[in-house]
Design a protein around this motif. Structure first.
Motif, PDB file in Angstrom:
ATOM      1  N   ARG A 142      23.161 -13.073   8.609  1.00 23.41           N
ATOM      2  CA  ARG A 142      23.032 -11.617   8.615  1.00 23.41           C
ATOM      3  C   ARG A 142      23.102 -11.129   7.185  1.00 23.41           C
ATOM      4  O   ARG A 142      24.044 -11.454   6.456  1.00 23.41           O
ATOM      5  N   GLU A 171      17.529 -10.437  10.127  1.00 18.79           N
ATOM      6  CA  GLU A 171      16.650  -9.337   9.737  1.00 18.79           C
ATOM      7  C   GLU A 171      15.194  -9.789   9.664  1.00 18.79           C
ATOM      8  O   GLU A 171      14.276  -9.029  10.017  1.00 18.79           O
ATOM      9  N   ALA A 174      13.991 -10.042  13.245  1.00 22.40           N
ATOM     10  CA  ALA A 174      13.784  -8.694  13.788  1.00 22.40           C
ATOM     11  C   ALA A 174      12.520  -8.059  13.222  1.00 22.40           C
ATOM     12  O   ALA A 174      11.812  -7.323  13.923  1.00 22.40           O
ATOM     13  N   ASP A 175      12.217  -8.348  11.955  1.00 24.41           N
ATOM     14  CA  ASP A 175      10.991  -7.823  11.352  1.00 24.41           C
ATOM     15  C   ASP A 175       9.758  -8.410  12.037  1.00 24.41           C
ATOM     16  O   ASP A 175       8.789  -7.685  12.328  1.00 24.41           O
ATOM     17  N   GLY A 178       9.377  -6.680  15.327  1.00 21.08           N
ATOM     18  CA  GLY A 178       8.824  -5.342  15.173  1.00 21.08           C
ATOM     19  C   GLY A 178       7.324  -5.357  14.969  1.00 21.08           C
ATOM     20  O   GLY A 178       6.600  -4.518  15.520  1.00 21.08           O
ATOM     21  N   GLY A 183      11.065  -3.317  19.885  1.00 26.27           N
ATOM     22  CA  GLY A 183      12.009  -2.404  19.274  1.00 26.27           C
ATOM     23  C   GLY A 183      13.121  -3.150  18.566  1.00 26.27           C
ATOM     24  O   GLY A 183      13.134  -4.378  18.505  1.00 26.27           O
ATOM     25  N   PRO A 184      14.092  -2.412  18.016  1.00 26.05           N
ATOM     26  CA  PRO A 184      15.207  -3.053  17.320  1.00 26.05           C
ATOM     27  C   PRO A 184      16.061  -3.881  18.270  1.00 26.05           C
ATOM     28  O   PRO A 184      16.106  -3.601  19.478  1.00 26.05           O
ATOM     29  N   PRO A 185      16.749  -4.897  17.755  1.00 27.46           N
ATOM     30  CA  PRO A 185      17.492  -5.792  18.643  1.00 27.46           C
ATOM     31  C   PRO A 185      18.818  -5.215  19.107  1.00 27.46           C
ATOM     32  O   PRO A 185      19.474  -4.460  18.389  1.00 27.46           O
ATOM     33  N   ILE A 197      20.386 -12.215  21.236  1.00 28.82           N
ATOM     34  CA  ILE A 197      19.592 -11.117  20.684  1.00 28.82           C
ATOM     35  C   ILE A 197      18.565 -10.691  21.731  1.00 28.82           C
ATOM     36  O   ILE A 197      17.801 -11.537  22.235  1.00 28.82           O
ATOM     37  N   PHE A 199      15.395  -8.165  22.631  1.00 26.17           N
ATOM     38  CA  PHE A 199      14.337  -7.268  22.173  1.00 26.17           C
ATOM     39  C   PHE A 199      13.583  -6.722  23.396  1.00 26.17           C
ATOM     40  O   PHE A 199      13.295  -7.479  24.335  1.00 26.17           O
ATOM     41  N   THR A 202       7.957  -2.398  23.150  1.00 25.60           N
ATOM     42  CA  THR A 202       7.800  -0.950  23.187  1.00 25.60           C
ATOM     43  C   THR A 202       6.352  -0.512  23.236  1.00 25.60           C
ATOM     44  O   THR A 202       6.072   0.641  23.554  1.00 25.60           O
TER      45      THR A 202
END
Length: 203
Positions: A142, A171, A174-175, A178, A183-185, A197, A199, A202
């Motif tokens: 992280r 990160e 997550a990118d 996206g 969406g964000p986790p 995690i 997701f 969306t």
């Protein structure tokens, strides 16, 4: 064990119940769950046994020995809500399945090249509908930092075994998600310094 093709992963026995406790509330009552990189197949059987019979599981793995283990575990379980395993490479541009309700991927991203993580996100984005769930489990960094010294040592060991492997930055994952329409986790801290995690698609 004779001709028994079943493989046994000690980590699966340790983590399957904590994973299930996090995953269960987010699963639909019915539909199709694709597990990417099912490995031995023990998670698939555990989750399918705990689910309603109308929630069907599709295990997959690129390794034929893993697929043999998955199918042997499924056969021994006697469960009707597990499909025969399929050959699926997460990094591939085309997956052998077109539409699912949930994608689950446990302990793959750090034991595979980054291209597999990229392919996983793109593939999940293709097969999931809006609102569909992508669930990941494993160790992560992280903000570029390891969560514990043991995770750092594990990362170093992975990279010694294969320079393309390693504990990934949350990160960065997550990118990728996206970019694939997620969406964000939502993040849940797990035993043994791992994360679950979640997701949601969306788009």
């Amino acid at each position: 064990m004779g001709n028994d093709a079943r493989q046994y992963a000690p980590s699966a026995a340790r983590n399957r119940d904590p994973i299930w406790e996090v995953l269960r509330p987010h699963l639909p009552a019915r539909g199709l769950v694709l597990e990417v990189a099912s490995g031995s197949g023990e998670h698939t059987v555990h989750f399918a046994r705990a689910s309603d019979s109308e929630l069907v599981y599709q295990p997959s793995d690129p390794d034929p020995l893993a697929r043999a283990s998955i199918d042997a575990w499924a056969a021994a379980s006697g469960l009707a809500n597990i499909r025969p395993s399929i050959a699926l490479d997460a990094a591939a541009d085309v997956w052998p399945i077109e539409c699912v309700d949930v994608v689950v991927c446990i302990n793959m991203i750090h034991i595979s090249p980054w291209s597999s993580a990229v392919g996983l996100m793109r593939g999940a984005g293709r097969v999931l509908p809006a609102g569909g769930l992508l669930f990941l489990y494993g160790p992560y960094r992280r903000e570029g930092r390891h969560m514990t010294p043991s995770n750092e040592a594990f990362d170093q060991d992975l990279r010694r075994r294969n320079p393309e492997w390693g504990v990934r930055n949350l990160e960065g994952v997550a990118d990728l998600a996206g970019q694939a329409g997620f969406g964000p986790p939502a993040i849940a801290q797990m035993p043994a310094n791992n994360l679950s995690i979640l997701f949601r698609r969306t788009e």
